[in-house]
Motif scaffolding. Sequence first.
Motif, PDB file in Angstrom:
ATOM      1  N   UNK A 113      12.948  10.569  -4.874  1.00 15.68           N
ATOM      2  CA  UNK A 113      12.946   9.203  -4.371  1.00 15.68           C
ATOM      3  C   UNK A 113      14.231   8.909  -3.585  1.00 15.68           C
ATOM      4  N   UNK A 114      14.769   9.972  -2.974  1.00 14.41           N
ATOM      5  CA  UNK A 114      15.934   9.836  -2.105  1.00 14.41           C
ATOM      6  C   UNK A 114      15.549   9.321  -0.725  1.00 14.41           C
ATOM      7  N   UNK A 132       6.880   6.981   0.614  1.00 19.04           N
ATOM      8  CA  UNK A 132       5.670   6.253   0.256  1.00 19.04           C
ATOM      9  C   UNK A 132       5.947   4.774  -0.005  1.00 19.04           C
ATOM     10  N   UNK A 133       7.153   4.459  -0.435  1.00 21.66           N
ATOM     11  CA  UNK A 133       7.548   3.064  -0.637  1.00 21.66           C
ATOM     12  C   UNK A 133       7.807   2.343   0.682  1.00 21.66           C
ATOM     13  N   UNK A 134       7.828   3.107   1.776  1.00 19.59           N
ATOM     14  CA  UNK A 134       8.129   2.520   3.083  1.00 19.59           C
ATOM     15  C   UNK A 134       9.614   2.339   3.302  1.00 19.59           C
ATOM     16  N   UNK A 135      10.418   3.086   2.526  1.00 13.29           N
ATOM     17  CA  UNK A 135      11.871   2.939   2.578  1.00 13.29           C
ATOM     18  C   UNK A 135      12.559   4.223   3.014  1.00 13.29           C
ATOM     19  N   UNK A 136      11.782   5.180   3.507  1.00 13.04           N
ATOM     20  CA  UNK A 136      12.357   6.436   3.961  1.00 13.04           C
ATOM     21  C   UNK A 136      12.669   6.390   5.444  1.00 13.04           C
ATOM     22  N   UNK A 166      18.727   7.045  -9.144  1.00 10.22           N
ATOM     23  CA  UNK A 166      18.830   6.288 -10.388  1.00 10.22           C
ATOM     24  C   UNK A 166      18.921   4.796 -10.109  1.00 10.22           C
ATOM     25  N   UNK A 167      19.672   4.447  -9.083  1.00 11.70           N
ATOM     26  CA  UNK A 167      19.788   3.037  -8.712  1.00 11.70           C
ATOM     27  C   UNK A 167      18.433   2.469  -8.304  1.00 11.70           C
ATOM     28  N   UNK A 168      17.673   3.238  -7.501  1.00 15.68           N
ATOM     29  CA  UNK A 168      16.355   2.759  -7.054  1.00 15.68           C
ATOM     30  C   UNK A 168      15.388   2.642  -8.233  1.00 15.68           C
TER      31      UNK A 168
END
Length: 267
Positions: A113-114, A132-136, A166-168
């Motif tokens: 999830x980087x 997939x979250x739209x944040x890449x 971890x933060x995400x």
Amino acid sequence: MKLYFPQWQGSGTGKIIEDGARTILEYLKDPEFINVPLSEIKAGSNGEKKHNINNYDAIFEQLARLQKKIEEEQPKKITTIGGDCGLEIIPVSYLNQKYPNLGVIWFDAHADINTPNDSPSCNFHGMPLRTLLGEGSKHMDPLLFSTIDASQIHYIGVRDIDDGEQTRIQNGNIYAPKKVDIQELITLLKSKEITNLYLHFDFDCLEPDDYDKTYYQVSEGVKILEAEMYIEALQENFNIVGSSVLESTTVEISELTPIKKIIHSLV
């Protein structure tokens, strides 16, 4: 729809991931698997990094090919033999568009999830969930059929997590326990009114003492018997619309013996 897509370029240089996928395909001897060809663009040690993603051109080209194949077929379910975890952005985003209330179960030692800017390796197989979250990377967004929400992600076996990841996970209140209670997870999924599941299975979620033919080995993983029980419980309680088996590296069919039940359960 059964797909054979042995993408390895998302790992950087791990071409042995392609060999591992081929071994599973040869073991199953199932003619229904469709081979989606990989790119011939140089990758690995001869690859090029773009947008902070190693082997970007090869990955984008072959994922676009996979996207087109799925779009043409419009399958109700997708099963994939792969390949590195980066390929998941195509089937998961497609099934998320097709099915309401989709939950994503991520059997993996790594959080994947980087963002490209936060990734220590710049390898895309560590970025699929953030994509997939739209944040890449916005350069990967054209490949997506849809984006998911953090509440849809549920980890099993995750234990090697980068600081940014971890933060995400914490900010998104993403399910990522050190030890899974499968009944607790089932209750949580049902409380979210999730009825359909995608089961992503990277073999490095497993304890290396049980199975170590993986691209990475991370101690204190899920026991094979536990994984079998988790999969069975999820299949009994939800509609499984997609699944994958990824990142095994063995080239010997005989070495698949410990994980045969997992393979047959998922594909």
